[in-house]
Scaffold this active site. Structure first.
Site: not given
Length: 856
Positions: A192, A201, A235, A626, A699
């Protein structure tokens, strides 16, 4: 009568008292003397049986926590006593036996059985070996207990995630776990529920019934359930028939599968009902409630019509189109699911538009040939697809505009920022934001129309940037507790951790090669000569003066490339220094030193003893390295507690990012990053930086000075001034000059044998990621990794899988606990990664939901 004297003593005093004996005769009588009796003998005899039972009893714990005896039966006590007596007797005989040596063990004194077996000679069977190997696949067979264990584990997982299980025998049975009657229960799909009304069912065989009974045993399975508490939507739920109370029909197998009620009686879905009961039975499906809510509110909510409506469209097709519209506008897996509704409500506006656009396009394809009949649905979906079509927003353009003018709020930049934000939002803009954008565009048009000329720039001939004659005062070099008795700086623990620099970025000066082998410093666009050769001091004064002249290299005069400006104003620390007449200050000969770090740019330079390396030899930075002297100078201002972490960050984070010959802007950016972790380095003095405009190189002068002269001198003398180069808006050519970088051949920087050893070299990214993956599944390794290298946690963002695995194993929580009181920055990183993992998990959930919706 005779009188006698009796003596009584009171301490040391004697008293004599007369007395006369009685005149009666003596009577002799025997007195019965009771024998001594043990008072507990009878009690021990009475309790001997009870004590014997308690001696062999075991202790068990009741449900309420009470400890009680579990007594043995009389037969069990007799067996236990016989066993103890036999054990004592055997032990006594063993102890009293004569000593002996066991040299041979046989079976009943005979020969071993292998002696009587015939020995067949093995012969070789000459066959052609088979080339193809046959794979034998073993058939997996489960015992009954293994099968039950598998079902229990599947039930535990599916009930926790509200999943479903399919039982397949001759037919398939779908079991869905739902939240019903206050707990998670198993439910089957009945006829159902699929729109079929049948007398039976739900049908299942005995095997399916037994498996359903096992799958239905979830939490609160044994709790009492009354039939009056079962409502619509229940159900197919499987209940315990023994704990069901109320008026209900027959059931079997200890299960009761809910179907519906008739005249107050609850029926099992497996029961066969009559046709009359079937017609009048109230099914417990949600469909009836849905249609009831639709029918009750349709007429009440509909708008008035200007025509007379007729039934021209099939009802079934209308239902299909209604489902299509629902999934196009409000997509969900189940219409009754609150989680789907909440996830839809939590979507950001941009993601919602993308979702609606995709579902509208899918709805049009699903509508198909019915678009001619349902023209109103087709038009709505076409309009929805057009309105929600995503706009391709280029975030790179937005970021570029924002970096250029984002912080400027004066006209016309303010109007440009408004339009930039407007285009980023796309279709999310409101009506008011559209109006503001139009007004901003009007202001820009007026500004462009009225603009006639640019702002005149100042003349470079008036530029002055004199170098201060006063030396900077360094707190760390002036504090008494940082100096020894000779006023030399004490490195302390910093000296030990500085070995990470010397072992990776410096090399020893080999006396066998001579100082001349180290005089030339190469860079990408040329060379520079060091004055290391002057460590050999000539005694001739004229020759010494000649060496102090240096090698002059002509540089261009002061020009725009010597300056740095922002918003039309000079940023003097980022410019070359000049004399009073505006000409550039040129560098002179810088003499070498022995094992010293030379810092300071203004006034007299400061000489700090270098940290001791692994040997007593001189150390020189490797070619192109450096700039490491900048970080070595910053180490002076770092506390001894943070020295280890500082050197590791420089080694593992800064150097790999800088790469080979980085620009001045990249070096300044890494210094800015280190200042965030170690704020004390903001006023650290830097070595003198020389600017070579011809080769576009900066540098960094180290302890071996510079034989080449004539360079321009950069005014920046501290870390905070050097960081000014890390600005995209700074108009400067110097910030793009090269400084230094990683050498081409340095194999020891690729990986390391032990990542936890003190002074270990840098690891590659792949090696670090492998170590992080190893620690996820080894708690001890991960704990040590968090203590020694906590910043490796950041590598987890490379993969969502790694991020989720670390979150699920509690690694981020462990990192927070370890570092919350030591260094909150690391704890903050762990917290952010944990929050990111949560968002990744949510994203994966949304992707999975989208896949499910697309597949539906």
């Amino acid at each position: 009568m005779a009188i006698y004297m009796s003596t009584i003593c009171f301490g040391s005093i004697e008293c004599k008292l007369p007395y006369s004996p009685a005149s009666c005769g003596h009577v002799t009588e025997e007195r019965e003397v009771l024998a001594s009796v043990e008072p507990f003998m009878d009690l021990e005899a009475q309790l001997s049986a009870r004590l014997l039972r308690q001696k062999h009893a075991t202790v068990r714990v009741l449900k309420n926590g009470t400890c009680a005896y579990r007594y043995k039966t009389d037969a069990q006590i007799v067996r236990i006593q016989k066993k103890l007596e036999r054990k004592e007797r055997d032990e006594y005989h063993f102890q009293m036996a004569a000593p002996s040596i066991v040299s041979k063990i046989t079976i009943a004194g005979g020969d071993p059985p292998s002696k009587y077996e015939p020995q067949t000679p093995k012969r070789v069977i000459h066959t052609t070996p088979r080339v193809r190997k046959v794979k034998k696949h073993s058939i997996i067979k489960l015992t009954e207990s293994q099968m039950n264990h598998l079902i229990k584990q599947v039930k535990r997982i599916m009930s926790a995630k509200k999943g479903s299980v399919h039982l397949i025998n001759k037919k398939s049975t779908h079991v869905q776990y739902k939240e019903i009657l206050g707990t998670t229960r198993a439910a089957v799909r009945t006829a159902h529920m699929m729109g079929l009304r049948r007398r039976v069912d739900f049908r299942c065989d005995m095997w399916t019934t037994e498996r359903l009974k096992c799958l239905a045993r979830t939490d609160k399975w044994s709790n009492r359930v009354h039939t009056i508490n079962i409502r619509k939507g229940d159900s197919g739920v499987i209940l315990n028939a023994d704990s069901l109370k109320g008026h209900f029909g027959r059931s079997s197998g200890g299960l009761f599968i809910v179907r519906g009620s008739h005249e107050g009686k609850l029926y099992d879905a497996r029961s066969k009902v009559t046709q009359g009961v079937l017609n009048s039975m109230v099914q417990f499906s949600n469909a009836e409630n849905f249609w009831k809510g639709l029918d009750d509110n349709w007429a009440r909510m509909r708008y008035p019509s200007d025509h007379t409506c007729i039934d021209g469209l099939p009802v079934e097709d209308c239902g299909r189109v209604a489902a299509l519209m629902t999934h196009s506008i409000l997509p969900c897996y189940e219409i009754t699911c609150p989680t789907c509704a909440q996830q839809y409500a939590n979507l950001p506006a941009s993601d919602l538009f993308k979702l609606l656009h995709k579902h509208a396009r899918d709805g049009l394809s699903r509508l198909g040939s019915d678009k001619d009949r349902f023209v109103h649905v087709n038009k709505f979906l076409v309009a929805l697809e057009h309105l929600t079509e995503p706009v391709d927003l280029n975030l790179e353009l937005f970021n570029e505009i924002f970096k250029s003018i984002g912080e400027k709020q004066q006209a016309p930049f303010k109007n440009l920022n408004v339009l930039n934000n407007f285009f980023l939002k796309g279709k999310e803009n409101t009506a008011h934001e559209w109006q503001v954008a139009q007004l901003s565009l009007l202001e820009l048009a007026r500004f462009q129309k009225n603009r006639t000329d640019n702002i005149k720039k100042g003349d470079i001939s008036f530029f002055r940037n004199k170098l201060s004659a006063k030396a900077n005062w360094n707190l760390y070099l002036s504090c008494d507790n940082q100096l020894d008795k000779n006023a030399n700086f004490l490195w302390g623990q910093r000296e030990y951790h500085a070995k990470r620099f010397f072992s990776n970025f410096f090399e020893e000066v080999d006396p066998a090669k001579g100082y001349s082998a180290y005089e030339i410093r190469k860079h990408p666009n040329g060379t520079r000569k060091l004055s290391i050769g002057n460590l050999v001091v000539p005694l001739d004064l004229a020759e010494f003066r000649q060496k102090m002249k240096g090698d002059y290299r002509k540089q261009p005069g002061v020009s725009k490339r010597c300056t740095s400006s922002k918003d039309g104003n000079y940023v003097y620390p980022c410019c070359c220094t000049t004399l009073d007449d505006g000409s550039a200050i040129e560098s002179t000969f810088y003499p070498p030193t022995k094992k010293h770090l030379v810092i300071g740019n203004s006034g007299d330079q400061k000489y700090v003893d270098l940290p001791k390396g692994d040997s007593e030899m001189l150390y020189i930075a490797k070619q192109g390295y450096c700039y490491i002297n900048v970080f070595l100078a910053m180490l002076i201002n770092v506390s001894e507690e943070d020295a280890k972490d500082f050197t590791k960050k420089v080694r593992d984070m800064c150097v790999p990012k800088l790469g080979t010959w980085p620009t001045m802007m990249d070096l300044a950016t890494t210094c800015a990053q280190m200042r965030i972790f170690y704020p004390d380095v903001h006023d650290a003095e830097l070595p003198r930086i020389l600017v070579d405009h011809d080769t576009q190189t900066c540098h960094v002068v180290d302890s071996f000075g510079s034989q080449t002269t004539g360079y321009h001198i950069l005014k920046a003398s501290s870390v905070s001034q050097l960081i000014l180069f890390a600005n995209d808006e700074l108009e400067s050519e110097i910030k793009h000059y090269r400084v230094g970088g990683v050498p081409n051949a340095c194999p020891e920087l690729g990986s390391t044998i032990s990542p936890f050893r003190e002074g270990g070299v840098i690891m590659s990214e792949s090696a670090a990621l492998k170590l992080l993956l190893k620690g996820i599944f080894r708690p001890k390794v991960m704990r040590q990794l968090l203590l020694d290298e906590p910043h490796l946690l950041i590598l987890s963002i490379l993969s969502p899988g790694i991020l989720m695995a670390m979150y699920n194993n509690g690694i981020f929580e462990l990192a927070v606990r370890l570092w919350i009181n030591e260094k909150q920055s690391i704890a903050m990183i762990a917290s952010l990664l944990s929050a990111l993992a949560l968002r990744v998990s949510a994203a994966e959930t949304l992707v999975a939901q989208r896949i499910i919706i697309d597949a539906a």
